[in-house]
Design a protein around this motif. Sequence first.
Motif, mmCIF file in Angstrom:
data_model
loop_
_atom_site.group_PDB
_atom_site.id
_atom_site.type_symbol
_atom_site.label_atom_id
_atom_site.label_comp_id
_atom_site.label_asym_id
_atom_site.label_seq_id
_atom_site.Cartn_x
_atom_site.Cartn_y
_atom_site.Cartn_z
ATOM 1 N N ALA A 212 40.323 57.057 72.416
ATOM 2 C CA ALA A 212 39.371 57.334 73.084
ATOM 3 C C ALA A 212 39.703 58.196 73.889
ATOM 4 O O ALA A 212 39.373 58.281 75.117
ATOM 5 N N GLY A 213 40.644 59.185 73.727
ATOM 6 C CA GLY A 213 41.334 60.169 74.623
ATOM 7 C C GLY A 213 42.509 58.919 74.957
ATOM 8 O O GLY A 213 43.154 58.441 74.054
ATOM 9 N N PRO A 347 34.348 70.544 85.943
ATOM 10 C CA PRO A 347 34.950 69.146 85.987
ATOM 11 C C PRO A 347 35.596 68.674 85.025
ATOM 12 O O PRO A 347 35.470 69.196 83.815
ATOM 13 N N HIS A 348 36.651 67.842 85.414
ATOM 14 C CA HIS A 348 37.681 67.378 84.236
ATOM 15 C C HIS A 348 38.258 66.097 84.934
ATOM 16 O O HIS A 348 38.422 65.866 86.028
ATOM 17 N N ARG A 349 38.954 65.556 84.259
ATOM 18 C CA ARG A 349 40.100 64.825 84.426
ATOM 19 C C ARG A 349 41.249 64.833 83.262
ATOM 20 O O ARG A 349 41.067 64.908 82.363
ATOM 21 N N VAL A 350 42.467 64.710 83.777
ATOM 22 C CA VAL A 350 43.523 64.511 82.697
ATOM 23 C C VAL A 350 44.203 63.267 82.837
ATOM 24 O O VAL A 350 44.787 62.860 83.909
ATOM 25 N N ASN A 351 44.407 62.590 81.967
ATOM 26 C CA ASN A 351 45.423 61.098 81.805
ATOM 27 C C ASN A 351 46.608 61.582 81.363
ATOM 28 O O ASN A 351 46.458 62.072 79.982
ATOM 29 N N GLN A 352 47.554 61.100 81.696
ATOM 30 C CA GLN A 352 49.186 61.673 80.992
ATOM 31 C C GLN A 352 49.944 60.290 81.446
ATOM 32 O O GLN A 352 49.817 60.054 82.577
ATOM 33 N N VAL A 353 50.658 59.984 80.494
ATOM 34 C CA VAL A 353 51.641 59.227 80.629
ATOM 35 C C VAL A 353 52.789 59.590 79.753
ATOM 36 O O VAL A 353 52.539 59.683 78.339
ATOM 37 N N GLY A 354 54.010 59.850 80.124
ATOM 38 C CA GLY A 354 55.108 60.395 79.247
ATOM 39 C C GLY A 354 54.610 61.474 78.689
ATOM 40 O O GLY A 354 54.076 62.315 79.055
ATOM 41 N N SER A 355 54.696 61.395 77.028
ATOM 42 C CA SER A 355 54.482 62.613 76.245
ATOM 43 C C SER A 355 53.112 62.543 75.705
ATOM 44 O O SER A 355 52.728 63.231 74.901
ATOM 45 N N MET A 356 52.409 61.698 76.294
ATOM 46 C CA MET A 356 50.857 61.605 76.026
ATOM 47 C C MET A 356 49.965 62.026 76.876
ATOM 48 O O MET A 356 49.971 61.809 78.010
ATOM 49 N N PHE A 357 48.986 62.931 76.651
ATOM 50 C CA PHE A 357 48.122 63.412 77.570
ATOM 51 C C PHE A 357 46.684 63.628 76.883
ATOM 52 O O PHE A 357 46.349 63.821 75.594
ATOM 53 N N CYS A 358 45.809 63.688 77.721
ATOM 54 C CA CYS A 358 44.279 64.027 77.155
ATOM 55 C C CYS A 358 43.478 64.413 78.285
ATOM 56 O O CYS A 358 43.524 64.036 79.511
ATOM 57 N N PHE A 403 50.172 64.712 71.999
ATOM 58 C CA PHE A 403 51.274 64.484 72.023
ATOM 59 C C PHE A 403 52.675 65.701 72.105
ATOM 60 O O PHE A 403 52.528 66.578 71.448
ATOM 61 N N ILE A 404 53.443 65.518 73.117
ATOM 62 C CA ILE A 404 54.582 66.474 73.124
ATOM 63 C C ILE A 404 55.727 65.676 72.613
ATOM 64 O O ILE A 404 55.967 64.571 72.854
ATOM 65 N N SER A 405 56.695 66.567 72.022
ATOM 66 C CA SER A 405 57.805 66.047 71.666
ATOM 67 C C SER A 405 58.966 66.512 72.174
ATOM 68 O O SER A 405 59.034 67.534 73.124
ATOM 69 N N MET A 406 60.344 66.300 71.706
ATOM 70 C CA MET A 406 61.553 66.651 72.435
ATOM 71 C C MET A 406 61.618 67.920 72.160
ATOM 72 O O MET A 406 62.340 68.620 72.493
ATOM 73 N N ALA A 407 60.830 68.705 70.956
ATOM 74 C CA ALA A 407 61.117 69.994 70.659
ATOM 75 C C ALA A 407 60.355 71.028 71.399
ATOM 76 O O ALA A 407 60.718 72.322 71.545
ATOM 77 N N HIS A 408 59.558 70.498 72.260
ATOM 78 C CA HIS A 408 58.683 71.170 73.131
ATOM 79 C C HIS A 408 59.626 71.453 74.322
ATOM 80 O O HIS A 408 59.802 70.713 74.943
ATOM 81 N N THR A 409 59.530 73.064 74.935
ATOM 82 C CA THR A 409 60.536 73.236 76.084
ATOM 83 C C THR A 409 59.392 73.576 77.044
ATOM 84 O O THR A 409 58.159 73.615 76.953
ATOM 85 N N ALA A 410 60.076 73.402 78.339
ATOM 86 C CA ALA A 410 59.086 73.727 79.545
ATOM 87 C C ALA A 410 58.434 75.132 79.257
ATOM 88 O O ALA A 410 57.437 75.390 79.558
ATOM 89 N N GLY A 411 59.156 76.013 78.659
ATOM 90 C CA GLY A 411 58.474 77.395 78.221
ATOM 91 C C GLY A 411 57.371 77.262 77.417
ATOM 92 O O GLY A 411 56.498 77.958 77.544
ATOM 93 N N ASP A 412 57.698 76.264 76.440
ATOM 94 C CA ASP A 412 56.202 76.191 75.458
ATOM 95 C C ASP A 412 55.363 75.659 76.231
ATOM 96 O O ASP A 412 53.934 76.188 76.030
#
Length: 427
Positions: A212-213, A347-358, A403-412
């Motif tokens: 649910a996000g 209007p928005h909310r961003v929920n994030q923990v570790g590599s998961m975000f919505c 989902f963000i992975s170990m292959a995603h760089t800060a540049g990405d």
Amino acid sequence: MSGPLSQKLFTKAKTLIPGGVNSPVRAFRNVDGDPFFVRRAKGARIEDVDQKSYIDYIGSWGPNILGHAPTSIIAAIHNAAKEGVSYGIPNPHEVEMAQLIVDWVPSVEKVRMTNSGTEATMSAIRLARGFTGRDKIVKFEGCYHGHSDSLLVAAGSGALTFGEPDSAGVPQSFANETITLPYNDAGRLEEVFEKYGEQIAAVIVESYPANAGLVFPREGYLQTLREVTTKHGALVIFDEVMTGFRLAKGGVQELENFQPDLTAMGKVIGGGLPVGAFGGRAEIMDMLAPDGPVYQAGTLSGNPLAMVAGLTQLRELEKAGAYPYLEQVGSQMAEGLRRILSEKGIPHRVNQVGSMFCLYFLDEEIVNVDTVVKQDFEIFKKLFWGCLERGVYLAPSPYETGFISMAHTAGDIDDTLDVIQSVVTDW
Ligand code: KE4
């Protein structure tokens, strides 16, 4: 809009496969469009059959935490395949995987491998019913645990507590055994246990609801869940199919210092190959055949290729000290989204923990799916398609987590945020 070859393939696929897909969410119905077809993938990127590439924030819905086609996993599968692809006979890799899970997840004393998250949760429910001798289970609106009949059950009408089928083909008699409650409502949970506690075999709950996000338990909610189930002799099945090994070695139960009775696992554990697992206290797990009376089985469970792929992925996560990095890029994404949308006054909310975000297009606390359905879906769709056109693949549904992975760089992440900035600037 997908490219010409994707469109051609989708037209053909729909004559052969229901909806043209092997899993509904891939059909892009929640964004009112047609899917592209992937040709190949590497690292943080995927390429479609029309040779357009995208930064990928789905990662196969969770498994690809190292990114696509990690060299180490390819090599491990290649080497293992030379020794045989499937045996249906116990093999050393299964023992290694079981040992790793028991070492990493303290609440798990014994574990059984399956071929999907659905099998893991379905088996855990049967086991809980067999162990307690009770039939009823409790689940929560907006939580998804795979497609077994007991779990495709929506909340009953107000008066009723017992469920109503959430899919054609699920008998009402099955739904009657499932009580569906609103998530994050401790009062309703306590009320149901006061009334039906002695009939309830287990509560199954997503560790952090991510279908649910991405929703977080309110302060004290998990503690109440643990107390009320223990008081009434019901088990807690903690569904970590999405979060297990992604947010910490020990999953959300490590982050929340939570002690479930059974844990369902999947996705990351298979390194991209079909794997699920369920485990918990030995006294419960020993109820499983062949020792115990609860039957559970699988031709390909513990498949050697899947085991070595999963083991390689998990060990690489540990060696890389992955979790601080994933938190770093995850919060970079979340902070960037908040900055861009705040500057635009959206209007928005961003929920994030570790590599998961919505990202949610409404500005109120995300309590559960009842909040999520209030968001502006039209804006969501505009963002999805605007990003896709510019080479960023976000979740094709407001109910899915990124989902963000170990292959995603800060540049990405910066490039992605630039794309999102350009999309919302045109609004
Ligand atoms: P599978 O049977 O799809 O391997 O796992 C079922 C499952 C169980 N528990 C949780 C918390 C899950 O999120 C899932 C499956 N997740 C979906 C994505 N939200 C899989 C994508 C799909 O259905 O194609």
